[in-house]
Design a protein around this motif. Sequence first.
Motif, short mmCIF file in Angstrom:
data_model
loop_
_atom_site.label_atom_id
_atom_site.label_comp_id
_atom_site.label_asym_id
_atom_site.label_seq_id
_atom_site.Cartn_x
_atom_site.Cartn_y
_atom_site.Cartn_z
N ARG A 212 0.91 -1.15 -0.12
CA ARG A 212 -0.02 -0.07 -0.03
C ARG A 212 1.01 1.26 0.01
NH1 ARG A 212 -4.84 1.43 4.39
NH2 ARG A 212 -5.55 3.48 3.01
N PHE A 213 2.07 1.10 0.38
CA PHE A 213 2.95 2.42 0.54
C PHE A 213 3.32 2.64 -0.55
CE2 PHE A 213 7.07 4.28 1.04
CZ PHE A 213 6.79 5.10 2.35
N ILE A 214 3.52 1.75 -1.77
CA ILE A 214 4.11 2.07 -2.81
C ILE A 214 2.72 2.49 -3.91
CG2 ILE A 214 5.00 0.88 -5.02
CD1 ILE A 214 7.18 1.81 -2.57
N ARG A 215 1.77 1.48 -3.60
CA ARG A 215 0.64 1.76 -4.62
C ARG A 215 -0.16 3.00 -4.27
NH1 ARG A 215 -3.17 -1.22 -3.47
NH2 ARG A 215 -2.65 -2.31 -1.84
N GLU A 216 -0.23 3.63 -2.87
CA GLU A 216 -1.06 4.76 -2.74
C GLU A 216 0.25 5.57 -1.92
OE1 GLU A 216 -4.23 3.62 -0.32
OE2 GLU A 216 -4.73 1.66 -1.61
N PRO A 217 0.84 6.30 -2.78
CA PRO A 217 1.83 7.11 -2.06
C PRO A 217 1.36 8.25 -1.72
CG PRO A 217 1.76 7.56 -4.64
CD PRO A 217 0.88 6.39 -4.22
N GLY A 218 -0.06 8.95 -1.90
CA GLY A 218 -0.36 9.96 -1.24
C GLY A 218 -0.36 11.42 -1.85
N SER A 219 -1.01 12.29 -1.78
CA SER A 219 -0.62 13.44 -2.31
C SER A 219 0.05 14.60 -1.30
CB SER A 219 -2.24 14.26 -2.72
OG SER A 219 -3.17 13.61 -3.44
N LEU A 220 1.14 15.45 -1.85
CA LEU A 220 1.55 16.34 -1.04
C LEU A 220 0.84 17.18 -0.33
CD1 LEU A 220 4.69 17.13 -3.44
CD2 LEU A 220 4.53 15.63 -1.69
N ALA A 221 1.00 17.25 0.92
CA ALA A 221 0.34 18.27 1.64
C ALA A 221 0.39 19.85 0.99
CB ALA A 221 0.88 18.50 3.14
N PRO A 222 -0.59 20.57 1.25
CA PRO A 222 -0.58 21.95 0.63
C PRO A 222 0.40 22.75 1.13
CG PRO A 222 -2.42 21.47 2.23
CD PRO A 222 -1.98 20.42 2.03
N GLN A 223 0.93 22.52 2.08
CA GLN A 223 2.04 23.57 2.62
C GLN A 223 3.50 23.18 1.70
OE1 GLN A 223 0.17 21.56 4.46
NE2 GLN A 223 0.18 22.09 6.52
N VAL A 224 3.53 22.09 0.96
CA VAL A 224 4.93 21.94 0.15
C VAL A 224 4.41 22.78 -1.19
CG1 VAL A 224 5.90 20.26 -0.88
CG2 VAL A 224 4.86 19.50 1.27
N SER A 225 5.32 23.50 -1.45
CA SER A 225 5.46 24.49 -2.36
C SER A 225 5.98 24.00 -3.57
CB SER A 225 5.86 25.88 -2.02
OG SER A 225 7.31 25.76 -1.57
N ARG A 226 7.11 23.13 -3.61
CA ARG A 226 7.80 22.68 -4.65
C ARG A 226 8.57 21.29 -4.35
NH1 ARG A 226 13.36 25.63 -6.59
NH2 ARG A 226 13.78 24.48 -8.61
N TYR A 227 8.54 20.62 -5.57
CA TYR A 227 9.06 19.14 -5.18
C TYR A 227 10.19 18.75 -6.24
CZ TYR A 227 9.30 13.91 -5.07
OH TYR A 227 9.89 12.69 -5.04
N LEU A 228 11.45 18.58 -5.89
CA LEU A 228 12.41 18.48 -7.01
C LEU A 228 12.68 16.84 -6.88
CD1 LEU A 228 14.57 18.96 -9.03
CD2 LEU A 228 16.00 19.62 -7.21
N LYS A 229 12.35 16.05 -7.95
CA LYS A 229 12.45 14.73 -7.89
C LYS A 229 13.77 14.38 -8.89
CE LYS A 229 10.18 10.37 -8.73
NZ LYS A 229 10.84 9.65 -9.78
N ILE A 230 14.89 13.90 -8.17
CA ILE A 230 15.95 13.63 -9.04
C ILE A 230 16.27 11.92 -9.12
CG2 ILE A 230 18.55 13.76 -9.10
CD1 ILE A 230 18.44 16.19 -7.05
N ASP A 231 16.13 11.69 -10.32
CA ASP A 231 16.33 10.10 -10.58
C ASP A 231 17.80 9.94 -11.33
OD1 ASP A 231 13.70 9.79 -9.72
OD2 ASP A 231 12.92 9.55 -11.78
N THR A 232 18.38 8.70 -10.97
CA THR A 232 19.60 8.54 -11.40
C THR A 232 19.41 7.33 -12.29
OG1 THR A 232 19.76 7.16 -9.51
CG2 THR A 232 20.84 9.51 -9.28
N ASP A 233 20.28 7.47 -13.58
CA ASP A 233 20.34 6.53 -14.26
C ASP A 233 21.82 5.76 -14.07
OD1 ASP A 233 20.85 4.69 -16.61
OD2 ASP A 233 20.22 5.93 -18.05
N GLU A 234 21.69 4.55 -13.35
CA GLU A 234 22.87 4.14 -12.49
C GLU A 234 23.45 3.10 -13.65
OE1 GLU A 234 21.51 2.73 -8.95
OE2 GLU A 234 20.74 4.99 -8.38
N ARG A 235 22.91 2.84 -14.79
CA ARG A 235 23.48 1.76 -15.79
C ARG A 235 25.01 2.01 -16.07
NH1 ARG A 235 19.21 2.21 -20.43
NH2 ARG A 235 19.36 4.10 -19.64
N GLY A 236 26.05 1.26 -15.94
CA GLY A 236 27.33 1.40 -15.97
C GLY A 236 28.23 1.75 -14.85
N SER A 237 27.55 2.32 -13.89
CA SER A 237 28.30 2.86 -12.68
C SER A 237 29.00 2.02 -12.04
CB SER A 237 27.30 3.73 -11.69
OG SER A 237 26.49 3.01 -11.39
#
Length: 323
Positions: A212-237
């Motif tokens: 459920r933690f993964i399937r239902e991540p929930g919505s960000l709270a209204p107090q959160v003004s900005r979300y930066l999501k950094i994904d790493t392509d780790e292939r070959g590292s």
Amino acid sequence: MNHTATLLALLALLTLLGGCASREAMNPADLEPGRLPPPDLTLNIPGLGPCTDSPDRSLRIDSSQPVHVLVHGCFGSSGQFRGLAQVLAFHGQQSACFTYDDRAKLTQGADELKQAVQQLAAQSRVPQITVIGHSQGALIARKAMTASSSLTPLPGRPVDLRLVTISGPFSGIAAAQTCGKSWLYPLSLGLVPLSCYIATGPKWADITFSSRFIREPGSLAPQVSRYLKIDTDERGSCRREEGGRCVESDVIFSLDEQRQTLIESDARTKRVEVNAGHVEIVGDKRVAPKKLIAILQEQGVLRATAPARLPAFSLLLSRVYQE
């Protein structure tokens, strides 16, 4: 399910544990003040303290300035982010590190983090709190910033909350896939969930693709003004080389494990993809997190380095990260 298949499931979980960032021994020396203003407030908030492994967990801050709260992944500690805290301090930005039981349920860690953020806001005048989580810490950081009614409410007074996640497996951890197949539980006479629990602790039920933690991540709270999501392509590292040969891979999570449509569809979310290893992106004693620094500066999380201070900053990185 035969004993061979059960053993394979257990081995997969042991591989998962190996996938976490190795714990780095860090000196508990106090952080250099850098360009930070002198602190005017000392706080004692459960789970929140300086980014060192010192037993003194008192948090000393300038109560009128923004605070960056760093959240480690599994097998991590506050000392893991000592270098990143010094990078922030060099640019006049203060930080705190959140520590938690990395084998406990992720919802427990998220609730404790949310309480820490709430207390930090309530006991100071900080205008902005930016929560930065890496790997498993990314999962906990985002869950803490959601509007879930099951968790402690976020600060009620006006405070700008921001979120940064790095290399978070928001679609579940592939190595734990067997643990998410509930139909195997009775067939294995309970050996599958037992193996999962032994390998990862109570959090095993949160990290699978079907949880459920993964399937239902929930919505960000209204107090959160900005979300930066950094994904790493780790292939070959590669995390460590010997004689020109990679002896320890830095490939932990695939992009498929990190992508999550429900999370990325929020209008406040800015996604950035970078070619970097799982540990490389946040740095360790052998490598400075130069790619992460560049992204954080481009996205306005970390202040730009003044041209006149670039030589001093290069010296700091070489000393802190021993490059």
